[in-house]
Design an enzyme around this catalytic site. Structure first.
Site, PDB file in Angstrom:
ATOM      1  N   HIS A 118      -4.725   6.161  16.816  1.00  0.00           N
ATOM      2  CA  HIS A 118      -5.928   5.743  16.310  1.00  0.00           C
ATOM      3  C   HIS A 118      -6.667   6.016  16.822  1.00  0.00           C
ATOM      4  O   HIS A 118      -8.380   5.819  16.811  1.00  0.00           O
ATOM      5  CB  HIS A 118      -5.428   3.965  16.437  1.00  0.00           C
ATOM      6  CG  HIS A 118      -7.010   3.049  15.007  1.00  0.00           C
ATOM      7  ND1 HIS A 118      -7.489   3.886  14.519  1.00  0.00           N
ATOM      8  CD2 HIS A 118      -6.481   1.711  14.702  1.00  0.00           C
ATOM      9  CE1 HIS A 118      -7.499   2.701  13.715  1.00  0.00           C
ATOM     10  NE2 HIS A 118      -6.942   2.187  13.410  1.00  0.00           N
ATOM     11  N   ASP A 335       0.144  12.336  -3.186  1.00  0.00           N
ATOM     12  CA  ASP A 335       0.830  12.854  -3.575  1.00  0.00           C
ATOM     13  C   ASP A 335       1.925  14.140  -3.338  1.00  0.00           C
ATOM     14  O   ASP A 335       0.823  15.103  -2.991  1.00  0.00           O
ATOM     15  CB  ASP A 335       0.708  12.852  -5.346  1.00  0.00           C
ATOM     16  CG  ASP A 335       1.624  13.270  -6.500  1.00  0.00           C
ATOM     17  OD1 ASP A 335       2.815  13.712  -5.439  1.00  0.00           O
ATOM     18  OD2 ASP A 335       1.496  13.922  -7.520  1.00  0.00           O
TER      19      ASP A 335
END
Length: 411
Positions: A118, A335
Site C-alpha cells: 500500500h 477484464d
C-alpha cells in the site's frame, strides 16, 4: 480477489499464460512495481529499480465457481489457498511489491488474486495498473492511460507547516489494554442491502438523510453501534476515520492523469464514548460529515507537512475504527478477456500489520439479486455478540428469519 466465469469465446486460452505474459508487458510501463522499497535519510521511502521482479503463482482448484459462491464473503478459510503467502515476502522493505496468483477452476473460470504494498499505491492506483494489465492481455501494445510517477504533487510545503488539526495522528497510549491480538478476534461479514440501508436512513431526520451519502450514514451507524458493543468508559475518546480521495470530484489537488500513487487522507471524527452511545444517530452522522468536509487542499498539505515534521507517524490506533469504501474503485471492471469479474473483494476483514480495526465496503449482489455492500468486521467475541444483538435490534422492520441473514459469514 476477483472471480471470473468461464467464457466460451476464450476456449483454448489459458488465463495463467495470458495474464503472466500480460504482466511482463505491463511492468515495462509500471517498472517501479518490479523494484524494492528502501529507506533513505529521515526514513524517506524510495524504490530501488533494479528489476528484481514480482511474485507470480499459478494454481488449480478442483471446485467450480458455483461451489464457492456461498462462501465468498470473507473470512473464508480457503482464501489463503488462493493467494499463497510466499515465505519472506510479507515485509515492507526489501520485499516484492506485488504478489499475484491465478487459480484455474473446474469447468473453466478462474480467480485472480493480488497482494500489493500500500506504500506504492491506493485502490485507484492499483485499478489503473490492473486495467492496463487487462488491456495488455487483450493485445494492446501500450496503456490507454500512460502511467506517471509525479509523487511530488503531494509534497509538503517548504518549509513544512501544519496548519490544521489532525486528531487522526494523536498519540494515545493503550492504558486500558484495549488492543487485542488479531487471532483472538472474531471475524464476520455483514450484508447491507436496500432494505437495511433504508431502515438505517429512517433513524435520522429526513433532511439530514437526504443530504447524506450511503457511505456517511452507514459509517456513522457502524461507529455508534461498534462503540456500544465494545463498552468503553463514557469519557474515552472514540475515533472514526474514513479514507477520503484527494483526487475526487472536488479536485482538491491537481493530480495528473495516469498518477498511480497514493492520493488519500484519513480525517477523524472524534467523540466521547458516552456521547456517541447516548445521542441519536444524527449526532454521529454530523461528526462524520464534518470530518469529511474538513478535507481541503490546505488540509492535505498540512498532513504532508505533519509527515515530515513528525517523521511519518502512525495513525491513532486506540479506540479507532477505520472505514474504506471500495464500491466505486472499479475492481470488478477489470477484464482480462473473459469479461468483467462476477465478484471482487478484499480477501479478509483486516489489513496486515493492523490490530483489526479497518473495515472495507465491498460491492456485493446477494442471492435475491439485490445490490448492496458487504462489510467484513472484526471484534472480540463478547463485543461481536453485542454488536449483532444491537444490529438486530435496530433493524426492526425485518422478520426474525431475515434478521439472521444479516450475518452472512463467520469464523
Amino acid at each position: 480477489m476477483q472471480f471470473y466465469r468461464n467464457n466460451p469465446s476464450m476456449e483454448g486460452k489459458d488465463p495463467v499464460k495470458v495474464i503472466r505474459e500480460a504482466l511482463a508487458k505491463t511492468l515495462v510501463f509500471y517498472y517501479p512495481f518490479a523494484g524494492r522499497l528502501k529507506e533513505g535519510p529521515n526514513r524517506k521511502l524510495m524504490v530501488e529499480c533494479a528489476g528484481q521482479g514480482i511474485l507470480f503463482t499459478e494454481a488449480d482448484a478442483d471446485v467450480t465457481l458455483e461451489q464457492l459462491v456461498d462462501a465468498l464473503p470473507p473470512p473464508s478459510h480457503w482464501f489463503e489457498e488462493l493467494l499463497f503467502d510466499v515465505p519472506g515476502s510479507r515485509g515492507i522493505l526489501n520485499c516484492p511489491l506485488l504478489l499475484v496468483q491465478v487459480t484455474r477452476l473446474k469447468f473453466g473460470g478462474f480467480i485472480f488474486a493480488i497482494r500489493f504494498n500500500h506504500t506504492m499505491s491506493d485502490a485507484q492506483g492499483v485499478v489503473q495498473f490492473l486495467t492496463t494489465l487487462g488491456e495488455m492481455a487483450s493485445g494492446a501494445s501500450a496503456p490507454f492511460i500512460p502511467p506517471v510517477w509525479e509523487r511530488h504533487v503531494f509534497n509538503a510545503s517548504d518549509p513544512p507547516r501544519v496548519t490544521c488539526s489532525h486528531p487522526e495522528y494523536d498519540e494515545v497510549p493503550d492504558t486500558k489494554g484495549t488492543m487485542i491480538p488479531l487471532h483472538e478476534m472474531v471475524h464476520r461479514s455483514f450484508f447491507f442491502g436496500p432494505s437495511e440501508i433504508s431502515a438505517i436512513r429512517k433513524l435520522v431526520p429526513p433532511d439530514l438523510s437526504h443530504g447524506s451519502s450511503t457511505f456517511e450514514i452507514l459509517s456513522a451507524f457502524l461507529w455508534k453501534y461498534r462503540t456500544i458493543a465494545v463498552q468503553p468508559e463514557a469519557n474515552e475518546e472514540m475515533r472514526l476515520m474514513c479514507a477520503v480521495n484527494a483526487r475526487g470530484k472536488h479536485n482538491l489537488v491537481e493530480v495528473p492523469a495516469g498518477y498511480y500513487g497514493n492520493g488519500f487522507v484519513v480525517p477523524a471524527a472524534v467523540a466521547a464514548a458516552g456521547e456517541l452511545s447516548r445521542n441519536p444517530l444524527s449526532y454521529a452522522l454530523k461528526l462524520v460529515r464534518k470530518a469529511k468536509e474538513n478535507v481541503t487542499e490546505e488540509y492535505i498539505r498540512s498532513v504532508a507537512s505533519l509527515m515530515v515534521i513528525r517523521g511519518r507517524p502512525h495513525i491513532t490506533v486506540v479506540n479507532t475504527f477505520v472505514v474504506s469504501d471500495l464500491r466505486h474503485a472499479r475492481f470488478q471492471e477489470v477484464d482480462f478477456g473473459w469479461g468483467k469479474a462476477v465478484y471482487t473483494a478484499v480477501a479478509s476483514g483486516v489489513v496486515e500489520g493492523t490490530p483489526g480495526f479497518i473495515s472495507f465496503y465491498n460491492p456485493f449482489t446477494n442471492k435475491k439479486g439485490e445490490n448492496g455492500v458487504m462489510i467484513p468486521f472484526c471484534l472480540p467475541a463478547p463485543a461481536m455478540e453485542k454488536f449483532v444483538e444491537e444490529l438486530d435490534g435496530m433493524l426492526k422492520g425485518k422478520s426474525r428469519e431475515n434478521k439472521s441473514q444479516l450475518i452472512t459469514s463467520s469464523l
